[in-house]
Design an enzyme around this catalytic site. Structure first.
Site, mmCIF file in Angstrom:
data_model
loop_
_atom_site.group_PDB
_atom_site.id
_atom_site.type_symbol
_atom_site.label_atom_id
_atom_site.label_comp_id
_atom_site.label_asym_id
_atom_site.label_seq_id
_atom_site.Cartn_x
_atom_site.Cartn_y
_atom_site.Cartn_z
ATOM 1 N N HIS A 1 0.826 -1.217 0.000
ATOM 2 C CA HIS A 1 0.000 0.000 0.000
ATOM 3 C C HIS A 1 0.849 1.251 0.000
ATOM 4 C CE1 HIS A 1 -4.086 -1.704 1.363
ATOM 5 N NE2 HIS A 1 -3.856 -1.811 0.080
ATOM 6 N N ARG B 1 -0.666 -7.086 -19.052
ATOM 7 C CA ARG B 1 -0.069 -8.404 -18.752
ATOM 8 C C ARG B 1 -0.783 -8.970 -17.530
ATOM 9 N NH1 ARG B 1 5.133 -5.590 -20.152
ATOM 10 N NH2 ARG B 1 6.259 -6.926 -21.598
ATOM 11 N N ASP C 1 10.137 -11.629 -26.813
ATOM 12 C CA ASP C 1 10.205 -13.069 -27.049
ATOM 13 C C ASP C 1 10.630 -13.382 -28.470
ATOM 14 O OD1 ASP C 1 9.675 -14.486 -24.676
ATOM 15 O OD2 ASP C 1 7.633 -13.709 -24.711
ATOM 16 N N CYS D 1 4.568 -4.395 -29.006
ATOM 17 C CA CYS D 1 4.400 -4.162 -27.574
ATOM 18 C C CYS D 1 5.612 -4.621 -26.765
ATOM 19 C CB CYS D 1 3.124 -4.822 -27.048
ATOM 20 S SG CYS D 1 3.158 -6.602 -27.172
HETATM 21 C C1 PEP Z 1 7.176 -9.596 -25.572
HETATM 22 O O1 PEP Z 1 7.504 -10.777 -25.573
HETATM 23 O O2 PEP Z 1 7.723 -8.722 -26.307
HETATM 24 C C2 PEP Z 1 6.096 -9.130 -24.704
HETATM 25 C C3 PEP Z 1 5.607 -7.925 -24.807
HETATM 26 O O3 PEP Z 1 5.630 -9.980 -23.761
HETATM 27 P P1 PEP Z 1 6.388 -10.352 -22.400
HETATM 28 O O4 PEP Z 1 7.565 -9.430 -22.278
HETATM 29 O O5 PEP Z 1 5.394 -10.187 -21.325
HETATM 30 O O6 PEP Z 1 6.768 -11.761 -22.644
HETATM 31 MG MG MG Z 2 6.200 -12.246 -24.714
#
Ligand code: PEP
Ligand code: MG
Length: 599
Positions: A204, A311, A480, A527
């Site tokens: 908190h 996420r 990834d 992303c």
């Molecule tokens: C990614 O893999 O680029 C992604 C945005 O997901 P995470 O980093 O949560 O695996």
């Molecule tokens: Mg990912």
């Protein structure tokens, strides 16, 4: 002599991460209270003292509530409500009276016994949320105790006013949200930041720090032993460091960094209301990545055009009882509501690999006790969509919760780690089943919620047309994609030097995905971390990217960069880069483009 301590840094998106000021040590939170037996004739007096103490604290919290600014973040009021609720709980306000009467003990003793009793009950609850509420119960009881001991209300004494122009950094064992609010409301005290010995990233205290826009370093053990009242201290919330009595040369450097942060934030804030566009007028969406519902405020504060990646796994980790449909719905709906119609892309659970569920939570899913938590190749194992398809109830519960949240905002479903078309097809039939279940229950949802997929496995990037035909939008998870293209475990520091986002193979997969998506009129976002790196904005723009999703703190910097770029020059850079085959050469091309004088 100068020294340094480390803890967990809490940066609030809109404020500088550095704070410089004089240390003010707050008294230890545990109170020394006297415990003694009383005579029957004194029972009424002790009960009256208890009643009086509770009334004083109630009045005090009510008074604080009247000072909350109408535009204050929701958490501020929520904390006051929570503390008021705890204060009115019969277990806390009635039971001690009975203890006084039955055991003939003084009010302080009765309150201490009851506090330990209540905390024990909370701690035994198999729910992380309830367990973590013991901290709130202790903070409330502590206020009552102070009122009991002093006969006055428990409002903390205001710190001394430092010399002109100097600010205060509070150093405490723990800091209750009500105390923080009390300090923040007092204009005469200029608090620059604070340090506590307890508390972590999601405590908190951290939430309040973020919502009040104060940098903080939490969980610094021995902070109060190492710092003396009035010491000059520097807090760096970005690195989680507390520098005590800095050397003059270091102090000058910190002052320069702080000034630069303040100036660049002031300049960037001015961009908040401007639509993100390139110099040649091409509109681009700048979206935010979030991990907890509370982060939506940072996204709004940065002027993001929506949430490009929520996420959700952070709602599932570090707890033994996984969130049920209602709890998930509340979390998703909170974000959907906060974003007021702006798109919110909710990613289905991406656990596995380095994001593990607790053993107990796994057992709850029917995973045998003793089954390995980390397989020999966890990143290639049961992760993300593979995990969800393996546990249909887990997946369906989440899909229903996401669909329900679509009734209060603009929600999209994003599926991580797709490699096979049959995974898309299975996912779509799960979504259809979740819709049916809601329909049967007559629960509201938007029937048109689009389902998109993450392109983060090379197999998907290389067989894209089949994915594009079945999905409404794509999001490139470059973090990834790099890992799987280059066969580099992103969590393994011994191969971190080979994790190269400018490897031509990675860049070609990104460019190809953007190109095929554009041809099919399927929106494509990035992303992964690459989207928030301002040195890469021109390259991605030149590849045709029009949706960038990043940490909220990066949105305004990317917007600033965007205003200086033209899509034509960017396209030329991208085609030069895509012809090159050496990351070193590519890096030089990008550096030259970044330092090129604006035309
Ligand atoms: C990614 O893999 O680029 C992604 C945005 O997901 P995470 O980093 O949560 O695996
Ligand atoms: Mg990912």
């Amino acid at each position: 002599m100068s020294s340094e301590l480390a803890g967990v840094g809490i940066v609030s998106g809109s404020s500088p991460s550095i704070a410089i000021g004089r240390a003010h040590l707050l008294a230890p939170s545990e109170l020394e209270t006297r415990h003694y037996s009383i005579e029957r004739k004194d029972v009424l007096h002790e009960v009256a003292r208890l009643n009086n103490a509770f009334s004083l604290v109630r009045a005090e919290i009510d008074e604080l509530a009247t000072h909350v600014a109408p535009d204050a973040p929701g958490e501020v009021r929520a904390f006051l409500d929570l503390h008021r609720m705890i204060l009115d709980d019969p277990l806390l306000c009635d039971e001690p009276r009975d203890l006084v009467r039955n055991r003939l003990i003084n009010a302080e003793w009765a309150l201490t016994i009851q506090l330990e009793q209540v905390c024990k009950q909370f701690e035994a609850i198999d729910d992380e949320y309830f367990r973590s509420r013991t901290q709130d119960v202790r903070q409330v009881v502590e206020r009552v105790m102070k009122a009991l001991v002093s006969g006055r209300n428990s409002t903390m004494a205001l710190p001394p006013k430092p010399a002109d122009g100097e600010r205060l950094i509070l150093i405490a064992r723990d800091l209750a949200p009500t105390d923080m609010l009390h300090l923040k409301e007092r204009a005469e005290v200029d608090v620059a930041g604070f340090v506590t010995e307890l508390g972590g990233r999601n405590s908190h205290t951290a939430i309040m720090a973020r919502s009040l826009g104060l940098p903080a370093v939490l969980g610094v053990s021995n902070a109060r032993e190492s710092v003396a009242e009035g010491d000059l201290v520097v807090l760096d919330a970005e690195t989680g460091r507390l520098r005590i009595r800095p050397e003059p040369t270091d102090l000058t450097l910190y002052r320069q960094r702080l000034r630069a942060q303040v100036e660049s934030r002031i300049a960037l804030r001015k961009l908040k209301g401007r639509l993100p566009r390139t110099k040649d007028g091409i509109a681009v969406d700048l979206l935010a990545n979030i991990e907890l519902p509370e982060d939506a405020r940072d996204a709004l504060d940065a002027g993001a055009d929506g949430i490009g990646l929520f996420r959700t796994e952070f709602l599932f980790m570090n707890r033994d009882q996984l969130p049920d449909e209602d709890e998930q719905y509340e979390a998703y709906a909170k974000v959907a509501r906060a974003m007021k119609g702006k798109p919110v892309v909710i990613r289905t659970l991406d656990v596995g690999a380095d994001k593990v569920l607790t053993d107990k939570a796994r057992r709850g899913l029917g995973i045998a006790a003793g089954a390995p938590t980390i397989e020999s190749n966890p990143a290639l194992g049961l992760r993300a969509i593979r995990y969800c398809l393996a546990y249909p109830d887990l997946f369906l519960t989440q899909l229903r919760a996401i669909l329900r949240a679509s009734s209060v905002g603009t929600v999209r479903i994003l599926v991580p780690m797709l490699a096979h078309v049959h995974e898309v097809e299975q996912t779509l039939s799960f979504v259809a089943r979740a819709r049916e279940q809601l329909k049967e229950r007559k629960v509201k949802y938007d029937a048109r919620v689009p389902v998109g997929g993450m392109i983060e496995v090379p197999a998907a990037a290389l067989s894209l047309p089949a994915f594009v035909r079945r999905l409404k939008f794509l999001s490139l998870g470059t973090n990834d994609l790099i890992q799987y293209t280059l066969a580099i475990d992103r969590a393994d520091s011994s191969v971190a030097h080979l994790y190269e986002h400018l490897h031509p193979a990675v860049l070609h997969l990104i460019a190809r995905t953007i190109r095929i998506g554009a041809k099919a009129r399927t929106p494509v976002a990035v992303c992964g971390e690459m989207a928030g790196e301002i040195d890469l904005t021109e390259l991605l723009l030149g590849m045709g990217l029009r949706q960038f999703s990043m940490h909220p703190s990066q949105v305004l910097s990317v917007k600033e960069r965007l205003f200086t770029l033209s899509t034509k020059t960017a396209a030329k850079l991208a085609s030069r880069v895509l012809r090159a085959d050496d990351p070193v050469e590519i890096r030089k091309m990008i550096e030259r483009a970044v330092t090129r004088p604006a035309s």
